[in-house]
Design a protein around this motif. Structure first.
Motif, short mmCIF file in Angstrom:
data_model
loop_
_atom_site.label_atom_id
_atom_site.label_comp_id
_atom_site.label_asym_id
_atom_site.label_seq_id
_atom_site.Cartn_x
_atom_site.Cartn_y
_atom_site.Cartn_z
N ILE A 189 41.19 -46.19 -0.42
CA ILE A 189 42.46 -46.27 -1.14
C ILE A 189 42.23 -46.39 -2.64
O ILE A 189 42.87 -45.69 -3.45
CB ILE A 189 43.30 -47.47 -0.62
N GLU A 190 41.31 -47.26 -3.03
CA GLU A 190 41.06 -47.45 -4.47
C GLU A 190 40.44 -46.21 -5.10
O GLU A 190 40.76 -45.86 -6.24
CB GLU A 190 40.20 -48.69 -4.68
N SER A 191 39.61 -45.51 -4.37
CA SER A 191 39.07 -44.24 -4.87
C SER A 191 40.18 -43.22 -5.06
O SER A 191 40.23 -42.51 -6.07
CB SER A 191 38.01 -43.72 -3.89
N GLU A 192 41.09 -43.15 -4.09
CA GLU A 192 42.24 -42.25 -4.20
C GLU A 192 43.10 -42.63 -5.40
O GLU A 192 43.57 -41.76 -6.13
CB GLU A 192 43.07 -42.30 -2.91
N ALA A 193 43.30 -43.91 -5.62
CA ALA A 193 44.10 -44.38 -6.75
C ALA A 193 43.49 -43.92 -8.07
O ALA A 193 44.19 -43.43 -8.96
CB ALA A 193 44.22 -45.90 -6.72
N VAL A 252 45.39 -63.01 2.60
CA VAL A 252 45.24 -63.13 1.15
C VAL A 252 43.76 -63.25 0.77
O VAL A 252 43.30 -62.62 -0.19
CB VAL A 252 46.08 -64.31 0.60
N GLU A 253 42.99 -64.03 1.50
CA GLU A 253 41.58 -64.21 1.17
C GLU A 253 40.80 -62.90 1.28
O GLU A 253 39.88 -62.64 0.50
CB GLU A 253 40.93 -65.29 2.03
N PHE A 254 41.15 -62.08 2.26
CA PHE A 254 40.53 -60.76 2.40
C PHE A 254 40.69 -59.97 1.10
O PHE A 254 39.73 -59.43 0.55
CB PHE A 254 41.15 -60.00 3.58
N LEU A 285 38.19 -58.86 -2.46
CA LEU A 285 38.08 -57.48 -2.97
C LEU A 285 38.51 -57.40 -4.44
O LEU A 285 38.57 -56.30 -5.00
CB LEU A 285 38.94 -56.54 -2.13
N GLY A 286 38.81 -58.54 -5.06
CA GLY A 286 39.15 -58.55 -6.48
C GLY A 286 40.63 -58.59 -6.79
O GLY A 286 41.03 -58.45 -7.96
N LYS A 325 45.25 -55.57 -8.71
CA LYS A 325 43.84 -55.41 -9.09
C LYS A 325 43.75 -54.30 -10.12
O LYS A 325 44.24 -53.19 -9.89
CB LYS A 325 43.01 -55.04 -7.87
N PRO A 326 43.09 -54.56 -11.26
CA PRO A 326 42.81 -53.46 -12.20
C PRO A 326 41.71 -52.58 -11.62
O PRO A 326 40.81 -53.08 -10.94
CB PRO A 326 42.36 -54.17 -13.47
N LEU A 327 41.79 -51.30 -11.90
CA LEU A 327 40.76 -50.38 -11.37
C LEU A 327 39.77 -49.99 -12.44
O LEU A 327 40.02 -50.03 -13.59
CB LEU A 327 41.43 -49.14 -10.79
#
Length: 145
Positions: free
Chosen positions: A95-99, A116-118, A122-123, A143-145
């Motif tokens: 997902i973050e790569s797609e973003a 939430v801890e999960f 992941l930042g 999360k900033p990318l």
């Protein structure tokens, strides 16, 4: 176990994504089907992780860009029998790569309180008070990318 990823649009089928979401959100968490199947799937990119041995959809997530400000991971789900194998982390990496590919500078999601801890690991940082969504307590996280 070995897994492969199907992207939608692309090689995957929305039915694979829906099967995981039905198992996790509707059957396991008792979310109303009308809320889960919200009509936003056609405007999203979906990832489905497939168990290569059984060709079973093990996990899924979707990604949308609701406005130019951020990308939104949604419907992140892993079937109970596949949890603890890193599939949630893998889905979020996809997902973050797609973003990033779509030019997003950050992501924002609604996390169930129980995970939430999960997301923190992941930042992601909590950016709201608790609120209810589909009868489940959530918080907004970014999360900033």
């Amino acid at each position: 176990m070995s897994y492969h990823v199907r992207r939608i649009p692309g090689a995957g089928s929305l039915e694979d994504a829906f099967a995981v979401r039905r198992a996790v959100f509707i059957d396991e968490q008792d979310v109303d089907e009308a809320l889960e199947m919200d009509g936003k799937d056609e405007d999203a990119v979906h990832f489905v992780i497939i168990d290569a041995d059984s060709d079973t959809a093990a996990g899924t997530a979707r990604f949308r860009v609701p406005d130019d400000e951020y990308g939104k991971p949604e419907r992140v789900a892993v079937r109970k029998e596949y949890r603890g194998n890193g599939l949630g982390r893998r889905l979020m990496a996809l997902i973050e790569s797609e973003a990033r590919t779509q030019g997003c500078q950050r992501t924002r999601l609604h996390a169930q309180k129980q995970v939430v801890e999960f997301y923190r690991n992941l930042g992601y940082e909590v950016t709201s008070d608790e609120f209810e969504e589909a009868g489940i307590v959530h918080v907004e996280m970014e999360k900033p990318l």
